[in-house]
Scaffold this motif. Structure first.
Motif, PDB file in Angstrom:
ATOM      1  N   SER A 192       1.888   4.551   4.126  1.00 50.03           N
ATOM      2  CA  SER A 192       0.836   3.694   3.596  1.00 50.03           C
ATOM      3  C   SER A 192      -0.489   4.192   4.147  1.00 50.03           C
ATOM      4  O   SER A 192      -0.526   5.019   5.045  1.00 50.03           O
ATOM      5  N   ASP A 208       0.077   2.113  -4.815  1.00 48.76           N
ATOM      6  CA  ASP A 208      -0.499   1.454  -3.638  1.00 48.76           C
ATOM      7  C   ASP A 208      -1.369   0.259  -3.996  1.00 48.76           C
ATOM      8  O   ASP A 208      -1.854  -0.449  -3.112  1.00 48.76           O
ATOM      9  N   ASN A 238       0.811  -1.215   0.000  1.00 42.76           N
ATOM     10  CA  ASN A 238       0.000   0.000   0.000  1.00 42.76           C
ATOM     11  C   ASN A 238       0.848   1.270   0.000  1.00 42.76           C
ATOM     12  O   ASN A 238       0.529   2.265   0.645  1.00 42.76           O
TER      13      ASN A 238
END
Length: 364
Positions: free
Chosen positions: A60, A351, A44
């Motif tokens: 993230s 991501d 992510n």
């Protein structure tokens, strides 16, 4: 071969590096450039920042992690990944100043002092904890101003609503005095901004509202010309469209129009003025835009990295730079944010594919 990997291969499921390479093979970049993998298996990956020592840090959102990625031999590929923090509240945004790493969670800003020297057992202190706690559009993007304040966006906790002065703004925080002020308002949800290297003007992306159809309102790239400027949300969209719910009695001329109106729902996230020396001269101080891609459009749009050519403060051209993140409604990746390495190559986080790409120019 371990049992898990063997089972995956028997099922026809490739390993994480193989899947990353498969995504890489789908991408097309502007002539003269090449895209490689700086790092894979970075769950992510969102905003990225590079320290003076060349260590790449990545935030993230869903994963709740902050990563340090180290390229020991400077070959353009990270050979070590360290999770320096986990279990955080959407630590999407980060920035480095004076060797300290600042991380933006939904509700607070934390700091890891002298981060390059304490990767094994990092500790943080809380810099500011008075931010709203709503997770809807609550994740952050951080950047320091040329004068040393920390810019912090707070998106609105809705698709469309008229909220109080805590939301829909870009704030500037003095990290020493904790004083905070509004830099821009009428901003639905920005997770990308940068300062023009020459003029120092602040430019930012903004994601337009949903549920008005496939093709309106446009997403935006904006330029701030004065402190506290109002960019229209929720009353006026993209300097041209009166909102059907909140725009009654409002005048379009009272709000700032975007520097560039993009297609609807392309979801511009990170933006970055290229200031390195590796790319050709015509890329210098031009604006890269990560179109993360639509999520609720009948046919997907966005899913690319584009380049906005800026001349005398105006966008004169907007062209694709990296494509192939989506084809025939199938998603392979979603670009998020940028950072430059010391050699002038450009990092791009993704991501969806859980990777960070490295874009370099192939000199003849």
């Amino acid at each position: 071969m371990n049992k898990l990997l063997g089972s995956l291969l028997l099922l026809g499921i490739t390993s994480a590096p193989a899947m990353a390479k498969n995504i890489l093979d789908k991408l097309t970049v502007a002539p003269g450039f090449e895209v490689s993998l700086f790092a894979d298996d970075v769950e992510n990956a969102r905003q990225i920042a590079v320290s003076k020592k060349g260590i790449v840090y990545a935030g993230s959102r869903k994963a709740g992690n902050v990563y340090a990625l180290i390229d020991h031999n400077s070959d353009g590929v990270a050979d070590k990944k360290i999770v320096i923090a986990e279990g955080l509240n959407m630590p999407s945004g980060l920035a480095i100043k004076d060797g300290d790493l600042y991380v933006g969670e939904v509700h607070r800003i934390i700091r890891f002092k002298n981060i390059d020297t304490q990767l094994k057992d990092p500790k943080f202190d809380v810099i500011y904890n008075a931010l709203p706690s709503e997770r809807h559009h609550g994740w952050k993007f951080l950047r320091f101003t040329p004068t040393g304040e920390l810019l912090i966006p707070v998106g609105v906790p809705c698709n469309i609503c008229a909220e109080d002065e805590r939301y829909g703004r870009i704030f500037s925080l003095n990290v020493e005095t904790k004083q905070i002020k509004t830099i821009a308002q009428g901003v639905r949800n920005t997770v990308g901004f940068d300062f023009h290297p020459s003029t120092q003007a602040l430019w930012f992306s903004d994601n337009g509202r949903d549920m008005m159809g496939d093709d309106i309102p446009p997403d935006e790239i904006n330029r701030v010309s004065k402190e506290g400027e109002h960019f229209g949300f929720p009353y006026v969209h993209a300097g041209a469209i009166i909102d059907p719910e909140f725009g009654k009695g409002k005048n379009i001329a009272d709000y700032t129009s975007p520097a560039l109106a993009l297609a609807a729902h392309v979801a511009p996230l990170g933006i970055h003025f290229y200031n390195g020396k590796q790319f050709p001269a015509n890329y210098k101080q031009q604006l890269f835009v990560a179109e993360h891609g639509s999520w609720n459009r009948s046919k997907k749009s966005g899913y690319k990295v584009a380049l906005a050519t800026i001349e005398q403060g105006r966008v004169t051209k907007y062209t694709p730079f990296i494509t192939g993140f989506m084809k025939d409604e199938a998603t392979f990746g979603r670009p998020v944010a940028f950072a430059e390495l010391g050699d002038g190559s450009l990092l791009v986080s993704d991501d969806y594919a859980n990777v960070i790409y490295r874009v370099s120019y192939k000199k003849n």
